[in-house]
Write an enzyme that holds these catalytic residues in place. Sequence first.
Site, PDB file in Angstrom:
ATOM      1  N   TYR A   1       0.832  -1.197   0.000  1.00 29.39           N
ATOM      2  CA  TYR A   1       0.000   0.000   0.000  1.00 29.39           C
ATOM      3  C   TYR A   1       0.871   1.253   0.000  1.00 29.39           C
ATOM      4  CZ  TYR A   1      -3.940  -2.977   1.501  1.00 29.39           C
ATOM      5  OH  TYR A   1      -4.918  -3.931   1.590  1.00 29.39           O
TER       6      TYR A   1
ATOM      7  N   ILE B   1       0.556 -10.528  -3.967  1.00 27.42           N
ATOM      8  CA  ILE B   1       0.502  -9.092  -3.684  1.00 27.42           C
ATOM      9  C   ILE B   1      -0.948  -8.629  -3.682  1.00 27.42           C
ATOM     10  CG2 ILE B   1       1.162  -6.783  -4.500  1.00 27.42           C
ATOM     11  CD1 ILE B   1       3.542  -8.211  -5.948  1.00 27.42           C
ATOM     12  N   LYS B   2      -1.302  -7.859  -2.659  1.00 26.43           N
ATOM     13  CA  LYS B   2      -2.624  -7.225  -2.581  1.00 26.43           C
ATOM     14  C   LYS B   2      -2.410  -5.721  -2.661  1.00 26.43           C
ATOM     15  CE  LYS B   2      -6.523  -6.791   0.723  1.00 26.43           C
ATOM     16  NZ  LYS B   2      -6.370  -5.578   1.550  1.00 26.43           N
ATOM     17  N   THR B   3      -3.130  -5.064  -3.579  1.00 24.49           N
ATOM     18  CA  THR B   3      -2.898  -3.628  -3.729  1.00 24.49           C
ATOM     19  C   THR B   3      -4.124  -2.921  -4.282  1.00 24.49           C
ATOM     20  OG1 THR B   3      -1.237  -2.007  -4.408  1.00 24.49           O
ATOM     21  CG2 THR B   3      -1.912  -3.644  -6.065  1.00 24.49           C
TER      22      THR B   3
END
EC number: 4.1.2.13
Length: 281
Positions: A156, A190-192
């Site tokens: 983030y 990946i979380k974005t």
Amino acid sequence: MDAYQSVGIRRRLKRFFRRDGRALIFAMDHGFEHGPTDFEPVWEHVNPRIIIRKVVRAGVDGVMMLPGIVRMAGDELKPDTGLMIKLTSKTELRPKEEQLLQSQLGYVEDAIKLGADAIAATVYWGSPQEDVMMRQFAEIASYAHDLGFPVVQFAYPRGPYINEKYGKKEDYRVVMYGARAAAETGADMIKTYWTGSKETFAKVVDAAAGVPVLLSGGAKTDNPVDFLKVVWDVIEAGGAGAVVGRNIFQRENPEPMIKALIRVIHRNEDPEEAAKAEGLI
């Protein structure tokens, strides 16, 4: 990393990703990070057992929780539901300018004892405390990888310099930078953020250099089709799915939204058709 470790990581990633390489993961860290007011639209969902039972029954591929919620409600998971345990967090009780750090609240061995299939941690790229979170992630990733467990980075970008130079944290250039930083620091997933268009999100996926990129679901949309269209664009851009919280648990009956998301993510169905099929419109 030896062969045994890499096999372990690949096998555990398959707990979340179906054969199509995509995943729908339910996020359940909001009670800590945002506060219980996030559950006020559907107050019974403040009880983790109730909402987790619902989302698992509806067919999500995995669930992301903090360690304490796993202790409260982990036995609601099905044997084939992937469990992602997040080891960093923060509250919104501090002044906003002091909320640019997520601190470690557990250890890899604790998560493994709780049955984790993957370990997650957040890095606020661009934060004045970026170096602290980078070290936390490096230590978590090193230990987890040694034991054959995949690590997920919530990448983030946020901080005063980002706001000053780019205007918003969702600018594709900083989201792309965060995704690349996540890949280069050893993330297996990946979380974005959503960048606003399929074309710019495709650049984020490219920058991740083969590491699966999942959408961070964000705030609930008034029109469910609007959110389904974003997820559709993520998939069209080469994204690997979505990690969704409020767009699920802030609905009285979350099952139709989950099933519509499954149609979009795993069956490539048009968002409006998926919404109609599940009675959302």
